[in-house]
Design a protein around this motif. Structure first.
Motif, PDB file in Angstrom:
ATOM      1  N   ILE A 164       0.832  -1.206   0.000  1.00  0.00           N
ATOM      2  CA  ILE A 164       0.000   0.000   0.000  1.00  0.00           C
ATOM      3  C   ILE A 164       0.863   1.251   0.000  1.00  0.00           C
ATOM      4  O   ILE A 164       0.681   2.165  -0.812  1.00  0.00           O
ATOM      5  CB  ILE A 164      -0.937   0.013   1.224  1.00  0.00           C
ATOM      6  CG1 ILE A 164      -1.957  -1.132   1.131  1.00  0.00           C
ATOM      7  CG2 ILE A 164      -1.645   1.363   1.350  1.00  0.00           C
ATOM      8  CD1 ILE A 164      -2.831  -1.270   2.355  1.00  0.00           C
ATOM      9  N   PHE A 165       1.823   1.311   0.913  1.00  0.00           N
ATOM     10  CA  PHE A 165       2.585   2.547   1.089  1.00  0.00           C
ATOM     11  C   PHE A 165       3.752   2.673   0.113  1.00  0.00           C
ATOM     12  O   PHE A 165       4.185   3.778  -0.202  1.00  0.00           O
ATOM     13  CB  PHE A 165       3.062   2.648   2.546  1.00  0.00           C
ATOM     14  CG  PHE A 165       1.936   2.846   3.507  1.00  0.00           C
ATOM     15  CD1 PHE A 165       1.373   4.100   3.674  1.00  0.00           C
ATOM     16  CD2 PHE A 165       1.397   1.783   4.207  1.00  0.00           C
ATOM     17  CE1 PHE A 165       0.305   4.287   4.545  1.00  0.00           C
ATOM     18  CE2 PHE A 165       0.336   1.955   5.080  1.00  0.00           C
ATOM     19  CZ  PHE A 165      -0.222   3.217   5.251  1.00  0.00           C
ATOM     20  N   GLU A 166       4.248   1.549  -0.372  1.00  0.00           N
ATOM     21  CA  GLU A 166       5.307   1.648  -1.377  1.00  0.00           C
ATOM     22  C   GLU A 166       4.749   2.053  -2.731  1.00  0.00           C
ATOM     23  O   GLU A 166       5.450   2.658  -3.543  1.00  0.00           O
ATOM     24  CB  GLU A 166       6.072   0.333  -1.503  1.00  0.00           C
ATOM     25  CG  GLU A 166       7.237   0.443  -2.470  1.00  0.00           C
ATOM     26  CD  GLU A 166       8.167  -0.751  -2.432  1.00  0.00           C
ATOM     27  OE1 GLU A 166       8.673  -1.126  -3.506  1.00  0.00           O
ATOM     28  OE2 GLU A 166       8.394  -1.300  -1.339  1.00  0.00           O
ATOM     29  N   ALA A 167       3.470   1.758  -2.979  1.00  0.00           N
ATOM     30  CA  ALA A 167       2.871   2.073  -4.279  1.00  0.00           C
ATOM     31  C   ALA A 167       2.945   3.555  -4.601  1.00  0.00           C
ATOM     32  O   ALA A 167       3.029   3.957  -5.757  1.00  0.00           O
ATOM     33  CB  ALA A 167       1.413   1.606  -4.305  1.00  0.00           C
ATOM     34  N   THR A 168       2.913   4.392  -3.570  1.00  0.00           N
ATOM     35  CA  THR A 168       2.907   5.841  -3.791  1.00  0.00           C
ATOM     36  C   THR A 168       4.272   6.376  -4.190  1.00  0.00           C
ATOM     37  O   THR A 168       4.358   7.480  -4.751  1.00  0.00           O
ATOM     38  CB  THR A 168       2.472   6.562  -2.506  1.00  0.00           C
ATOM     39  OG1 THR A 168       3.438   6.307  -1.474  1.00  0.00           O
ATOM     40  CG2 THR A 168       1.118   6.072  -2.038  1.00  0.00           C
ATOM     41  N   LEU A 169       5.328   5.620  -3.937  1.00  0.00           N
ATOM     42  CA  LEU A 169       6.673   6.202  -3.993  1.00  0.00           C
ATOM     43  C   LEU A 169       7.386   6.127  -5.333  1.00  0.00           C
ATOM     44  O   LEU A 169       7.794   7.157  -5.871  1.00  0.00           O
ATOM     45  CB  LEU A 169       7.525   5.584  -2.880  1.00  0.00           C
ATOM     46  CG  LEU A 169       7.012   5.957  -1.479  1.00  0.00           C
ATOM     47  CD1 LEU A 169       7.638   5.049  -0.424  1.00  0.00           C
ATOM     48  CD2 LEU A 169       7.303   7.400  -1.152  1.00  0.00           C
ATOM     49  N   PRO A 170       7.574   4.956  -5.952  1.00  0.00           N
ATOM     50  CA  PRO A 170       8.312   4.947  -7.222  1.00  0.00           C
ATOM     51  C   PRO A 170       7.601   5.694  -8.333  1.00  0.00           C
ATOM     52  O   PRO A 170       8.216   6.461  -9.078  1.00  0.00           O
ATOM     53  CB  PRO A 170       8.467   3.451  -7.538  1.00  0.00           C
ATOM     54  CG  PRO A 170       7.393   2.773  -6.771  1.00  0.00           C
ATOM     55  CD  PRO A 170       7.209   3.591  -5.535  1.00  0.00           C
ATOM     56  N   ALA A 171       6.276   5.497  -8.446  1.00  0.00           N
ATOM     57  CA  ALA A 171       5.528   6.203  -9.486  1.00  0.00           C
ATOM     58  C   ALA A 171       5.496   7.701  -9.206  1.00  0.00           C
ATOM     59  O   ALA A 171       5.594   8.521 -10.123  1.00  0.00           O
ATOM     60  CB  ALA A 171       4.105   5.650  -9.581  1.00  0.00           C
ATOM     61  N   GLY A 172       5.362   8.071  -7.932  1.00  0.00           N
ATOM     62  CA  GLY A 172       5.353   9.481  -7.571  1.00  0.00           C
ATOM     63  C   GLY A 172       6.673  10.155  -7.861  1.00  0.00           C
ATOM     64  O   GLY A 172       6.723  11.288  -8.365  1.00  0.00           O
ATOM     65  N   ALA A 173       7.773   9.473  -7.542  1.00  0.00           N
ATOM     66  CA  ALA A 173       9.095  10.032  -7.813  1.00  0.00           C
ATOM     67  C   ALA A 173       9.339  10.174  -9.309  1.00  0.00           C
ATOM     68  O   ALA A 173       9.854  11.201  -9.779  1.00  0.00           O
ATOM     69  CB  ALA A 173      10.171   9.146  -7.177  1.00  0.00           C
TER      70      ALA A 173
END
Length: 476
Positions: free
Chosen positions: A139-148
């Motif tokens: 859940i929380f990792e999903a926001t990070l690579p795509a967001g970066a």
């Protein structure tokens, strides 16, 4: 007094255009952007891959025995992570793109929580607890690579983006590379405070994620129109350059044609290509340490011998994207990566069928798989970004390619069957088939782009060469 500076843009395929009234030379602030954006956002990607793939290192240090996992329990731990990971990335990027959302707070909070959950993997005493934690991590990792990746893509023109995405993905490859080195050192903590070595792998690497999250809070910049890392002249030059290259980047959820964005073949084809190459990356991330121990090496040596494999991926990725930026082509490098990865899969299949090849040739095949797949990853993401316009398309595109593209992990987690070790015929044959499918998708995508450009050229010729800002040539 205003000056004119030529800004390279690929909106019409090759010609240059001028940005008027701006007095900041582009190269100076581009270097500033590189230093402010790539290292920190890339470092978050390193940490994410570290937290995602360290379960493979923990496995050969006794994870399965320590939690009394069922025969395919490790495979379940791999694929359960990607259920929320795939579902959340698109809405996450849409939230990140809203005017009132600050990227440093959004990414920082998610990374802090991810670090806490990752640390707890080393504290759980049940297999069910580990599964729950892996799901929450997704859940929380999903926001990070795509967001970066979304934020990086917003700061660069399509010509500039290729090398920057390569540098960003290189930090990702450093994750499993560093993971092997850290696991080699951390395994010696076995017994400290009564905890097994595999627990310390999760605990220490989770604490590292928490530490890095504070840098995200402080140093990650806002989107270009609200950025404070450039002076007014540099900011004005950047915004005008981006407008000419990619169109209006403002995100208004009500005015976006979501059906058109979500059905855009310029997003779906690169996503399918990413899926096909990620089959190799997913297989490697989860099973390299295991395969190396099955070649007869000790767990300690397997941790170290995995490092050069990932380093090869870095070399292919950076050199390929640098050359691609020089020649202005993407698909020949993608096809080259597919061919190299296919070589690796073929060697593994021959090994599984004949069972007579030495460990050295099988070890070499892992280098081919690494170089080929990571060359494709950076190139495919940059290729997709090059052919998109508007913040909504970029947000959805980066989320889909890194979200749905990672669905290959579901396949990889279920075709490497434990009872088939050490030869894994099902896994290797599936990997080769998916890689070949990637070549087919690539060629169809090139054909569609060529067809569009040919129609556009005919239209411009018919109307005397007038340039329609709503239509532009696609890059190959």
């Amino acid at each position: 007094m205003s000056e004119k500076f030529v800004v390279e843009t690929v909106a019409n395929g090759s010609s240059d255009k001028e940005v008027e009234g701006v007095c900041a030379p582009p190269p100076k602030y581009i270097t500033k952007l590189d230093l402010k954006l790539i290292p920190l956002l890339g470092c978050t990607y390193t940490i994410l891959f570290l937290d995602r793939t360290n379960i493979a290192n923990a496995r050969i240090e006794g994870l399965e025995k320590g939690l009394r996992m069922p025969p395919n329990g490790f495979n379940t731990c791999i694929w359960i992570f990607f259920i929320p990971f795939v579902l959340i990335e698109i809405p996450s990027n849409m939230i990140l793109g809203l005017p009132r959302v600050k990227p440093n707070l959004f990414l920082g909070i998610n990374m802090l929580i991810l670090g806490i959950i990752s640390t707890c993997q080393g504290l759980t005493h049940s297999y069910g607890g580990l599964l729950a934690l892996r799901f929450l991590m997704g859940i929380f990792e999903a926001t990070l690579p795509a967001g970066a990746a979304f934020l990086i893509g917003e700061y660069y023109t399509r010509k500039e983006a290729s090398l920057r995405f390569a540098m960003f993905f290189t930090f990702g490859v450093l994750g499993p590379c560093i993971s092997g080195l850290l696991a080699y050192g951390i395994r010696n903590m076995h017994g400290v405070n009564g905890k097994e070595g595999w627990r310390w792998i999760f605990i220490l690497e989770g604490l590292l994620t928490i530490f890095i999250s504070f840098f995200v809070f402080v140093f990650v910049p806002d989107f270009p129109e609200r950025t404070k890392i450039l002076n007014p002249a540099e900011k004005a030059h950047l915004l005008e350059k981006l407008r000419r290259d990619k169109g209006d980047q403002k995100l208004d959820l009500k005015s976006v044609n979501w059906f058109k964005v979500l059905t855009d073949y310029k997003i779906w084809f690169p996503t399918l290509m990413f899926f096909c190459c990620d089959m190799t990356a997913a297989s490697m991330s989860a099973f390299i340490p295991t395969i190396l121990t099955e070649l007869g090496w000790t767990a300690a040596r397997a941790q170290v011998m995995s490092i050069p494999i990932w380093a090869t991926g870095i070399v292919f990725q950076l050199s390929g994207c640098w050359l691609s930026g020089r020649v202005g082509w993407r698909f020949p490098f993608v096809l080259l990566g597919i061919a190299v990865a296919m070589l690796g899969w073929i060697i593994q299949i021959v090994y599984s069928e004949r069972k007579g090849l030495g460990a050295g040739i099988r070890y070499f095949s892992l280098f081919a798989m690494s170089g080929g797949t990571f060359l494709q990853m950076a190139m495919t993401t940059a290729w997709m970004s090059n052919n998109l316009r508007g913040r909504a398309s970029t947000a959805v595109g980066t989320a889909m390619i890194l979200g749905l593209g990672n669905c290959a992990n579901f396949v990889a987690a279920n075709v490497f069957i434990k009872i088939e070790s050490p030869f894994y015929p099902s896994g290797f044959r599936t990997g080769l088939g998916v890689t070949v499918a990637g070549a087919v998708v690539c060629m169809v995508f090139v054909g569609l782009l060529w067809w569009h450009n040919r129609k556009l050229d005919a239209k411009r010729k018919e109307f005397g060469g007038e340039d329609d800002q709503k239509e532009y040539r696609y890059q190959y």
